[in-house]
Design a protein around this motif. Sequence first.
Motif, PDB file in Angstrom:
ATOM      1  N   GLY A  92      75.204  70.032 -43.335  1.00  0.00           N
ATOM      2  CA  GLY A  92      76.519  70.496 -43.767  1.00  0.00           C
ATOM      3  C   GLY A  92      76.427  71.300 -45.057  1.00  0.00           C
ATOM      4  N   ALA A  93      77.532  72.003 -45.333  1.00  0.00           N
ATOM      5  CA  ALA A  93      77.608  72.738 -46.600  1.00  0.00           C
ATOM      6  C   ALA A  93      77.618  71.764 -47.768  1.00  0.00           C
ATOM      7  CB  ALA A  93      78.867  73.599 -46.617  1.00  0.00           C
ATOM      8  N   THR A  94      78.107  70.553 -47.531  1.00  0.00           N
ATOM      9  CA  THR A  94      78.149  69.563 -48.616  1.00  0.00           C
ATOM     10  C   THR A  94      76.741  69.277 -49.120  1.00  0.00           C
ATOM     11  OG1 THR A  94      80.083  68.610 -47.546  1.00  0.00           O
ATOM     12  CG2 THR A  94      79.040  67.290 -49.257  1.00  0.00           C
ATOM     13  N   LEU A  97      75.475  72.292 -51.065  1.00  0.00           N
ATOM     14  CA  LEU A  97      76.006  72.327 -52.435  1.00  0.00           C
ATOM     15  C   LEU A  97      75.252  71.352 -53.327  1.00  0.00           C
ATOM     16  CD1 LEU A  97      79.776  72.376 -51.473  1.00  0.00           C
ATOM     17  CD2 LEU A  97      78.630  74.124 -52.862  1.00  0.00           C
ATOM     18  N   TYR A 118      86.868  73.195 -54.853  1.00  0.00           N
ATOM     19  CA  TYR A 118      86.585  72.186 -53.831  1.00  0.00           C
ATOM     20  C   TYR A 118      86.081  70.911 -54.505  1.00  0.00           C
ATOM     21  CZ  TYR A 118      84.856  70.111 -49.555  1.00  0.00           C
ATOM     22  OH  TYR A 118      84.640  69.256 -48.514  1.00  0.00           O
ATOM     23  N   TYR A 121      82.363  69.948 -56.147  1.00  0.00           N
ATOM     24  CA  TYR A 121      81.619  70.724 -57.145  1.00  0.00           C
ATOM     25  C   TYR A 121      81.442  69.980 -58.478  1.00  0.00           C
ATOM     26  CZ  TYR A 121      83.004  74.776 -54.180  1.00  0.00           C
ATOM     27  OH  TYR A 121      83.239  75.649 -53.152  1.00  0.00           O
ATOM     28  N   ASN A 163      83.826  79.997 -54.536  1.00  0.00           N
ATOM     29  CA  ASN A 163      84.230  79.688 -53.165  1.00  0.00           C
ATOM     30  C   ASN A 163      85.071  80.858 -52.691  1.00  0.00           C
ATOM     31  OD1 ASN A 163      86.694  77.437 -51.717  1.00  0.00           O
ATOM     32  ND2 ASN A 163      84.942  78.383 -50.736  1.00  0.00           N
ATOM     33  N   ASN A 167      89.350  77.589 -50.523  1.00  0.00           N
ATOM     34  CA  ASN A 167      90.041  76.348 -50.202  1.00  0.00           C
ATOM     35  C   ASN A 167      90.403  75.727 -51.540  1.00  0.00           C
ATOM     36  OD1 ASN A 167      90.855  73.857 -49.299  1.00  0.00           O
ATOM     37  ND2 ASN A 167      88.835  73.165 -48.639  1.00  0.00           N
ATOM     38  N   ASP A 195      79.929  79.530 -52.003  1.00  0.00           N
ATOM     39  CA  ASP A 195      80.322  78.659 -50.891  1.00  0.00           C
ATOM     40  C   ASP A 195      81.216  79.486 -49.967  1.00  0.00           C
ATOM     41  OD1 ASP A 195      81.646  76.887 -49.238  1.00  0.00           O
ATOM     42  OD2 ASP A 195      82.010  75.395 -50.805  1.00  0.00           O
ATOM     43  N   VAL A 197      81.866  78.875 -46.642  1.00  0.00           N
ATOM     44  CA  VAL A 197      82.050  78.174 -45.363  1.00  0.00           C
ATOM     45  C   VAL A 197      83.206  78.748 -44.536  1.00  0.00           C
ATOM     46  CG1 VAL A 197      81.081  75.990 -46.210  1.00  0.00           C
ATOM     47  CG2 VAL A 197      83.548  76.313 -46.238  1.00  0.00           C
ATOM     48  N   TRP A 198      84.159  79.392 -45.209  1.00  0.00           N
ATOM     49  CA  TRP A 198      85.319  79.940 -44.477  1.00  0.00           C
ATOM     50  C   TRP A 198      85.139  81.406 -44.105  1.00  0.00           C
ATOM     51  CZ3 TRP A 198      88.205  76.151 -42.811  1.00  0.00           C
ATOM     52  CH2 TRP A 198      88.257  74.964 -43.547  1.00  0.00           C
ATOM     53  N   SER A 226      78.517  77.066 -43.054  1.00  0.00           N
ATOM     54  CA  SER A 226      78.683  75.806 -42.315  1.00  0.00           C
ATOM     55  C   SER A 226      79.035  76.071 -40.857  1.00  0.00           C
ATOM     56  CB  SER A 226      79.805  74.988 -42.952  1.00  0.00           C
ATOM     57  OG  SER A 226      80.156  73.896 -42.126  1.00  0.00           O
ATOM     58  N   LYS A 229      82.573  74.829 -39.633  1.00  0.00           N
ATOM     59  CA  LYS A 229      83.753  75.677 -39.761  1.00  0.00           C
ATOM     60  C   LYS A 229      83.712  76.814 -38.746  1.00  0.00           C
ATOM     61  CE  LYS A 229      85.441  73.285 -42.974  1.00  0.00           C
ATOM     62  NZ  LYS A 229      84.423  72.658 -43.670  1.00  0.00           N
ATOM     63  N   LYS A 237      78.335  68.752 -39.306  1.00  0.00           N
ATOM     64  CA  LYS A 237      77.552  68.755 -40.536  1.00  0.00           C
ATOM     65  C   LYS A 237      76.206  69.463 -40.370  1.00  0.00           C
ATOM     66  CE  LYS A 237      79.185  66.908 -43.646  1.00  0.00           C
ATOM     67  NZ  LYS A 237      80.311  67.291 -44.545  1.00  0.00           N
TER      68      LYS A 237
HETATM   69  N1  PMP Z   1      83.030  73.803 -49.091  1.00  0.00           N
HETATM   70  C1  PMP Z   1      84.323  74.041 -48.822  1.00  0.00           C
HETATM   71  C2  PMP Z   1      85.073  75.042 -49.615  1.00  0.00           C
HETATM   72  C3  PMP Z   1      84.954  73.327 -47.794  1.00  0.00           C
HETATM   73  O1  PMP Z   1      86.247  73.549 -47.546  1.00  0.00           O
HETATM   74  C4  PMP Z   1      84.204  72.383 -47.050  1.00  0.00           C
HETATM   75  C5  PMP Z   1      84.804  71.551 -45.960  1.00  0.00           C
HETATM   76  N2  PMP Z   1      86.052  71.790 -45.617  1.00  0.00           N
HETATM   77  C6  PMP Z   1      82.863  72.189 -47.364  1.00  0.00           C
HETATM   78  C7  PMP Z   1      82.308  72.922 -48.385  1.00  0.00           C
HETATM   79  C8  PMP Z   1      82.019  71.187 -46.630  1.00  0.00           C
HETATM   80  O2  PMP Z   1      81.482  71.685 -45.462  1.00  0.00           O
HETATM   81  P1  PMP Z   1      80.618  70.764 -44.471  1.00  0.00           P
HETATM   82  O3  PMP Z   1      81.581  69.989 -43.652  1.00  0.00           O
HETATM   83  O4  PMP Z   1      79.787  71.721 -43.699  1.00  0.00           O
HETATM   84  O5  PMP Z   1      79.788  69.860 -45.336  1.00  0.00           O
END
Ligand code: PMP
Length: 386
Positions: A92-94, A97, A118, A121, A163, A167, A195, A197-198, A226, A229, A237
């Motif tokens: 995942g992007a989480t 990060l 987000y 961070y 980002n 978001n 970031d 992801v969107w 990600s 998304k 993830k």
């Molecule tokens: N960064 C941003 C800005 C997000 O909105 C999200 C999830 N909505 C994430 C990271 C996390 O992405 P992932 O579910 O791939 O870990």
Amino acid sequence: MNPIYAEMPTTIFEAMSALARELGAINLGQGFPDARGPESVIEAAVTALREGSNQYPPMPGLPELRRAVADHYRRHQDIDLDWTSEVTITSGATEALAAAILALVRPGDEVLLIQPMYDAYLPLVLRAGGVPRFARLAPPDWRIDAAMLDAAFTPATRLVILNNPVNPSASLFDAASLALLAERAVAHDAVVISDEVWEHLVFDGRRHLPIMALPGMRDRTVKIGSAGKIFSLTGWKVGWMCASPALSRVLAKAHQFLTFTTPPNLQAAAAHGLALPDDYFHEMRAGYARSRDRLAAGLADAGYRVLPSAGTYFLSVDLPGSGIAADDVTFAEIAVREAGVATIPVSAFYAEDAVRGVVRLCFAKQDETIDAGIARMAIARGLFES
Ligand code: PMP
Ligand code: GLN
């Protein structure tokens, strides 16, 4: 116990989703679609699970997915990446990060964060010993300007976390704003963790601009994406970090001690998905844009002032502009408990000087869910009528 975590609340996304489950509320809070997701991508995972390996894949990711990420960005964003040395797959992007922040922040480094930010961070920056410096965006435009950036950058700024699309504000930074940021990153010799992801969730014919493509940014950007998304499968993830070989080597060192690898079957399916024809991406965006318009129109009919949404799964309502005097946290609490609809208070995305009059709603839902959410939001509005 580490006080950074001990004193931290449970994330607003989990808190609101848990409340929605407990109360049986319509959940327009946490961002996840309630449709099934693209069948061919799910099928690719099933096939990989049955016929592929279920053992540890290579630490930086399956070669087929790393190549697919590089090909995808070449096709969609005109970025040239060497998949063998510039792409690392993460859970995942989480995780991306976390790996990027842990790998790049040294104790005492200043890290520029742009609020609203987000939720992951700031805790990660603090845990890494970084010193946060904040820029602050506000509705309705959520714009960056030169003065704001000049006040936030200092000689100690080593890292910027960007980002885009944003978001929760559902705004996009335009080319001029990204250039302002990039010029300062170059002047301060700072790395930008971007970031994105969107990146595929941009509407009305807009185009996503990766900051990595700006002058001087190619070797100082960590571009994060990600699959969750891109394919409306948020539970998967599967994410990635794209960066120069020198940065990628360090990022991979952090990744290897966080999760080491990511489920190989989901990686294989993400590789399949990234190679889907352009039609998939157009239709996905068009579908979400229709859902956005449905929710926006319904909320406007119910008396809300809806802020524009250029991207993401979200739109926001302006409470004072809707004639509601309560702050966002109070509104969200009453809306979920008494009207049966979960939303996200945008003040949760600020560490200081929060914007308190905006709540975020997720429109990545079936029409029935959107319509039920609108009806509940109409009830919520009635509760605040003076
Ligand atoms: N960064 C941003 C800005 C997000 O909105 C999200 C999830 N909505 C994430 C990271 C996390 O992405 P992932 O579910 O791939 O870990
Ligand atoms: N990114 C999702 C949102 O903004 C939530 C992800 C999470 O719950 N960690 O709603």
